[in-house]
Design an enzyme around this catalytic site. Sequence first.
Site, PDB file in Angstrom:
ATOM      1  CG  ASN A  10      -1.733   1.234   1.379  1.00 43.10           C
ATOM      2  OD1 ASN A  10      -1.766   2.061   0.463  1.00 43.10           O
ATOM      3  ND2 ASN A  10      -2.396   1.394   2.513  1.00 43.10           N
ATOM      4  CB  SER A  43       5.391  -1.450  11.971  1.00 45.24           C
ATOM      5  OG  SER A  43       4.944  -0.139  12.276  1.00 45.24           O
ATOM      6  CD  GLU A  93      -3.369  -2.285   7.296  1.00 45.27           C
ATOM      7  OE1 GLU A  93      -2.324  -2.590   6.714  1.00 45.27           O
ATOM      8  OE2 GLU A  93      -3.923  -1.185   7.152  1.00 45.27           O
ATOM      9  N   GLY A 113       2.616   2.624  10.872  1.00 45.40           N
ATOM     10  CA  GLY A 113       3.549   3.739  10.715  1.00 45.40           C
ATOM     11  C   GLY A 113       4.206   4.170  12.010  1.00 45.40           C
ATOM     12  CG  HIS A 140      -5.930   1.968   5.089  1.00 43.49           C
ATOM     13  ND1 HIS A 140      -5.476   2.921   5.971  1.00 43.49           N
ATOM     14  CD2 HIS A 140      -4.927   1.072   4.938  1.00 43.49           C
ATOM     15  CE1 HIS A 140      -4.230   2.607   6.335  1.00 43.49           C
ATOM     16  NE2 HIS A 140      -3.870   1.495   5.717  1.00 43.49           N
ATOM     17  CE  LYS A 196      -0.157   3.271   4.762  1.00 43.68           C
ATOM     18  NZ  LYS A 196      -0.113   3.388   6.206  1.00 43.68           N
ATOM     19  CD  GLU A 208      -2.995   5.573   6.665  1.00 47.16           C
ATOM     20  OE1 GLU A 208      -2.950   5.623   5.424  1.00 47.16           O
ATOM     21  OE2 GLU A 208      -2.094   5.041   7.351  1.00 47.16           O
TER      22      GLU A 208
END
Length: 260
Positions: free
Chosen positions: A11, A219, A173, A179, A101, A13, A103
Amino acid sequence: MSTRKPLIAGNWKMNLNHLEAIALVQKLAFALNDKDFDRVEVAVLPPFTDLRSVQTLVDGDKLRIVYGAQDLSQHEGGAYTGEISGAMLAKLNCTYAVIGHSERRQYHREEDDLVNAKVRAAYRHSLTPILCVGEGLEVRQEGAHIAHSLGQLDGALRKITAEQAKSIVVAYEPVWAIGTGEVATPEDAQEVCGALRVRLAELYDTEVASAVRILYGGSVKSGNIAGIMAQPDVDGALVGGASIDAAEFTKICRFSDMPG
Ligand SMILES: O=C(CO)COP(=O)(O)O
């Protein structure tokens, strides 16, 4: 031993323009060989603006890398400024669409109903959803991470048939591990991935549960992938930061050669 083919999906991003995308896919294609692709499915998930370039490269050079989008609209078309439809992605031969996701849930307030509508939109266009679920730090600290993730799975799969569900990819996730460098332990990943598979059997049947690939994301690096992949219910990884580094992503795709 499961017959599920592992999936390592990058991904990207909001990173890399279309020229940088071509350079990265070329590097991956050069580094990975047929033996790698026989063992593992390798996918890249670039920004929308890169997809046409990636398609041209993959088609032209007959690469075995597959690709998809990071989101799609729940709508079929029309007056939805800024949105990208499933039909547009299907026309670009996308295999996957990431849906839900964290985010997007966090910054765009995507809730389970919208996630469900997007999953249905993906199936209308024969795109395979990579459905993301996972808890934030507070939920984890309360010990409610399993219930939270299962709730998101239930919400996303409303009105989805067993035939459709069989092909979905679910990515666990945990938000606190994205991150942050804070990777969940292999046991943390297995705990939730195993629970997600049990829920799939409850919602559908064991055939669906044993067909669905469940990924871990958060991560993931070459140094921790082997331990994560050794878990029985983890069938791959959704890789963020490490996926835009060709050498590092190649090592992750070769997880069976990495120290556990
Ligand atoms: O969000 C992720 C993949 O979708 C994980 O991101 P990182 O690998 O950068 O933690």
